[in-house]
Design a protein around this motif. Sequence first.
Motif, PDB file in Angstrom:
ATOM      1  N   ASP A  54      40.332  42.363  36.106  1.00 38.07           N
ATOM      2  CA  ASP A  54      40.254  43.504  37.015  1.00 38.07           C
ATOM      3  C   ASP A  54      39.782  43.100  38.409  1.00 38.07           C
ATOM      4  N   ASP A  55      39.594  41.797  38.619  1.00 34.06           N
ATOM      5  CA  ASP A  55      39.129  41.326  39.929  1.00 34.06           C
ATOM      6  C   ASP A  55      40.287  40.873  40.822  1.00 34.06           C
ATOM      7  N   GLU A  96      41.389  43.849  43.867  1.00 36.11           N
ATOM      8  CA  GLU A  96      40.325  44.191  42.922  1.00 36.11           C
ATOM      9  C   GLU A  96      40.505  45.599  42.360  1.00 36.11           C
ATOM     10  N   SER A 115      38.088  46.675  39.784  1.00 38.25           N
ATOM     11  CA  SER A 115      36.921  46.795  38.906  1.00 38.25           C
ATOM     12  C   SER A 115      36.575  48.259  38.685  1.00 38.25           C
ATOM     13  N   ASN A 170      35.450  38.022  34.263  1.00 40.54           N
ATOM     14  CA  ASN A 170      34.969  38.984  35.244  1.00 40.54           C
ATOM     15  C   ASN A 170      33.780  38.437  36.028  1.00 40.54           C
ATOM     16  N   THR A 173      38.171  45.039  32.972  1.00 40.07           N
ATOM     17  CA  THR A 173      38.317  43.792  32.202  1.00 40.07           C
ATOM     18  C   THR A 173      38.403  44.099  30.710  1.00 40.07           C
TER      19      THR A 173
HETATM   20 MN    MN Z   1      35.565  43.113  37.873  1.00 36.19          MN
END
Ligand code: MN
Length: 255
Positions: free
Chosen positions: A8-9, A37, A39, A95, A109
């Motif tokens: 998720d980054d 990103e 997150s 992550n 993530t």
């Molecule tokens: Mn993240």
Amino acid sequence: MKILISNDDGYLAPGLLALVDAFAQEHELIVVAPDREQSATSHKITLDRPLRAHLATEKPNLLVYAVDGTPADCVKLAFDTLLDSPPDVVISGINRGPNLGIDTRYSGTVAAAFEGVQMGVPSFAVSLAGTEGPLRFDQAARFAREVIHRLLHSDFNFSGTLVNINVPNIASVAGLKVTRLHRDIYRECYVEQADPRGRSCHWLVGKLEETDQDPGSDRQAVQSGFISITPLKLDQTDYGRRAELESSIDSVYKV
Ligand code: MN
């Protein structure tokens, strides 16, 4: 093995690149990750516009797609369209920052790895429990590779269960513990400020409230220098409380 990697980054994040480095020698890797990103987007999926997947890297045994969507979008698109056959394993990470306790609810993530569980493939979420100082992604990737190899060659039944791995960001890791989620909560703290045009805005700064003193949690393991691995269930049904719910609703209808 054929491994689907997401995070998720974003597809350029150092944690993802460390994971690619750790597995590239021996495996076929397909990275399908957000182009920026994402997150704390959890299982968010994109319904109001099409997705675009840009093939950013094409090498023998390594394809990297950057997708203008969420982590869940990436894994869904990979399974449905980008992969010619399902992967043997899904790994999400690494992550930047921990995914312990309540973090797992919000984490993109963890959600990406859960998408793999939903597709019936052994799936792992990997996080580096640290955000400051030198970030030891390479070390975390080596530990993750070891844990993942061992579990894939064990009798562990991955059906319906994700393995959440958190590696402390310290030079000498104390060992490994199988843990439960820490029962922590964030006391929300919105800081009110004026924007450059003088209008009020609210910026979220969550403050972790530590009330769980019972042993065995993921947060405690990482705080004492251990790698934490936690099995997380896709099916959140509280089976033990169905009868209680039934009798409660019965008593309502009897009134
Ligand atoms: Mn993240």
